[in-house]
Scaffold this motif. Sequence first.
Motif, PDB file in Angstrom:
ATOM      1  N   ALA A  34      11.414  65.319  35.220  1.00  0.00           N
ATOM      2  CA  ALA A  34      11.918  64.938  33.846  1.00  0.00           C
ATOM      3  C   ALA A  34      12.922  63.646  33.704  1.00  0.00           C
ATOM      4  O   ALA A  34      12.633  62.752  32.983  1.00  0.00           O
ATOM      5  CB  ALA A  34      12.214  65.696  32.976  1.00  0.00           C
ATOM      6  N   PHE A  35      13.902  63.702  34.625  1.00  0.00           N
ATOM      7  CA  PHE A  35      15.048  62.704  34.724  1.00  0.00           C
ATOM      8  C   PHE A  35      14.197  61.371  34.940  1.00  0.00           C
ATOM      9  O   PHE A  35      14.563  60.440  34.667  1.00  0.00           O
ATOM     10  CB  PHE A  35      16.043  63.309  35.664  1.00  0.00           C
ATOM     11  N   ILE A  36      13.621  61.156  36.072  1.00  0.00           N
ATOM     12  CA  ILE A  36      13.035  60.095  36.718  1.00  0.00           C
ATOM     13  C   ILE A  36      12.024  59.612  35.759  1.00  0.00           C
ATOM     14  O   ILE A  36      11.959  58.186  35.396  1.00  0.00           O
ATOM     15  CB  ILE A  36      12.468  60.424  38.032  1.00  0.00           C
ATOM     16  N   VAL A  37      10.993  60.472  35.278  1.00  0.00           N
ATOM     17  CA  VAL A  37       9.914  59.807  34.502  1.00  0.00           C
ATOM     18  C   VAL A  37      10.554  59.270  33.059  1.00  0.00           C
ATOM     19  O   VAL A  37      10.249  58.142  32.756  1.00  0.00           O
ATOM     20  CB  VAL A  37       9.200  60.915  34.260  1.00  0.00           C
ATOM     21  N   SER A  38      11.643  60.188  32.537  1.00  0.00           N
ATOM     22  CA  SER A  38      12.184  59.243  31.452  1.00  0.00           C
ATOM     23  C   SER A  38      12.985  58.058  31.588  1.00  0.00           C
ATOM     24  O   SER A  38      12.889  57.055  30.825  1.00  0.00           O
ATOM     25  CB  SER A  38      13.322  60.194  30.709  1.00  0.00           C
ATOM     26  N   ALA A 131       1.622  59.735  36.148  1.00  0.00           N
ATOM     27  CA  ALA A 131       2.278  60.570  35.395  1.00  0.00           C
ATOM     28  C   ALA A 131       1.481  61.432  34.624  1.00  0.00           C
ATOM     29  O   ALA A 131       1.857  62.410  34.199  1.00  0.00           O
ATOM     30  CB  ALA A 131       3.082  59.931  34.244  1.00  0.00           C
ATOM     31  N   GLY A 132       0.166  61.003  34.265  1.00  0.00           N
ATOM     32  CA  GLY A 132      -0.850  61.700  33.628  1.00  0.00           C
ATOM     33  C   GLY A 132      -1.204  63.126  34.619  1.00  0.00           C
ATOM     34  O   GLY A 132      -1.591  64.325  34.214  1.00  0.00           O
ATOM     35  N   VAL A 133      -1.316  62.908  35.697  1.00  0.00           N
ATOM     36  CA  VAL A 133      -1.521  64.045  36.767  1.00  0.00           C
ATOM     37  C   VAL A 133      -0.663  65.038  36.629  1.00  0.00           C
ATOM     38  O   VAL A 133      -0.837  66.062  36.793  1.00  0.00           O
ATOM     39  CB  VAL A 133      -1.417  63.234  38.237  1.00  0.00           C
ATOM     40  N   SER A 164      19.736  63.392  30.411  1.00  0.00           N
ATOM     41  CA  SER A 164      20.277  62.729  31.553  1.00  0.00           C
ATOM     42  C   SER A 164      19.652  61.457  32.004  1.00  0.00           C
ATOM     43  O   SER A 164      20.653  60.423  32.536  1.00  0.00           O
ATOM     44  CB  SER A 164      20.294  63.967  32.744  1.00  0.00           C
ATOM     45  N   GLY A 165      18.627  61.117  31.775  1.00  0.00           N
ATOM     46  CA  GLY A 165      17.714  59.803  32.343  1.00  0.00           C
ATOM     47  C   GLY A 165      18.590  58.820  31.458  1.00  0.00           C
ATOM     48  O   GLY A 165      18.743  57.814  31.814  1.00  0.00           O
TER      49      GLY A 165
END
Length: 415
Positions: A34-38, A131-133, A164-165
Motif C-alpha cells: 500500500a505504501f509503494i502503490v500510493s 496494480a489491478g492484479v 506513510s507514502g
Amino acid sequence: MKTTLLEKKIKPEILPNPAVGNSFFIIAPLWLTAFIVSCQLFIVAPLLPLIEDELLNPAQPSDFALGFLGTAYSILLSISTLIIGPISDLVGRRKILIWGTALISVTLLLHGLATHYESLLIVRACTGVAAGVYSGSMVAFVGDYFPYNRRGWATGWIMTGVASGLIIGTPGGILLADTFGFQSPFMIFGILMGFACLMAWRFIPETRVISREESFSLIRTFNTYTKLLKTPRPVTGAFVHCLIFMSIGFFIFFFPKWLEEDLGFTIQQLALLFVIGGIGIVIGTTSGGMLSDRFGRKPIIIGSSLAMVLVLPWIAYWAQGLWSVTVLTTLALLFGAMRTGPMMALLTAITTDSKRGTLMGLVVAAGQFGLGVSTATSGWVYEHLSFEWNVIASILVILVMMGVLWKLLPEPKEN
C-alpha cells in the motif's frame, strides 16, 4: 484426451481461517505494498510540471493530455481487476497477491525507459494493469482473513501505508525527481516492490480456496458479473465506491499544479505539504476504521464526507499562504481517509465468501473507472475554466455519494 488448464475442474479444499494472532506478519507485506502503490500513484500529480519539462516531445503536452496519465492507469486497472477478481476466487488470494506485487515491481522499473509522452502513457497503463492484479485481491484477502468486527481495524492499519507514502515516499520522491529526473522515484519504488513481493511470498497464507465443480471460462466469469449486477447491494456498493474515487480525482490530480502555478508553491513546499497531509491520513485511516467497528460503517463514512464538503471550499477560495493551505489540506485528507476502512469493511460483507474476489474486482474497477473519468475531465476543467470548478465538481459528487449510501446501502449484519 488431455484436458487443458481452462477445462480442468478446480476442486481444492476450503481452508479454515488461520488464527488472527499472526496479524502483524500478515499486515506487513500488505502495508508495504500500500505504501509503494500510493507513492507511485500520488507522486504523478506533483511531478506534472517536471514531466512537462523533461519529456522529449517536440511540444509540451497539454493539461488535458496530462490528465490521461491518470486515466490510462485507472481504466486499465479497472479492466485488469475485473478479470482477476473471479480468478482469485478459484485459485486463492495468495498466488494473485504474489504475482501482483511482482508485476508492479517490473512496470515501475520500466518507467526508466519512458522519455516521451507516448511511452510514459503506455508504462502508466501497464502499471495500472499490474496494480489491478493486486488491488481487489488484497481487499478480498482482508475479508477472508479477518472477522467482520475486526476488518475496519485491519484495513485502517493497512491503509496507513498510503499515509506513510504521502509522509515519506511522495516528498522524498519529489526531491529525488527534482535532482535526478522524474523517472528516478518510480525506479526506486520498483526495487522496494520487489522486496514486498518476497515478503508476500514468505508471510501471506492461503486463507481459503473455494471449491467449484465447474471449469473456469471467460463466459462463466461474465455470467458471474451479470448475476452480481442484478443484485442491488453489490451494484450500490460499486457505485458508491465509484463516486468516492471520482470526487478524489476531481480535486487531487491538478491540486499540486494549481499550487505551483497560481499560489507560487515551490517543489520543497509541496514536499512539506505532503508530509503534513500524510500525518492527517494516518490519523484518519486508523481512527475511521476503529470507530466504524464500534459505531457502524455508514455513520463514519457520511460524517467524514460531510466534513470534507465543509473544508474543500476554504482551500479553493480563501487559503493563500503555505500554512493555511497545509492546515486545510490536512483536514480534508484526514476526513477523506476516515472513509477508507469503513467502506472496505462494509463492501467485504455484502456478498458471500465464494464471491468476494469477484465483488471486489467489480468494486475496485468501479472506483478506478470513476477516478479515470474524473482525472481526464479535471484536465479539461482546469485548462478551460479554473481549479475552483474542479473543487465544485468534487463537492457535488461527494453529496451524491452520501445520498446514495444513506438511502440505498444498508448496514451489513455480520458477526
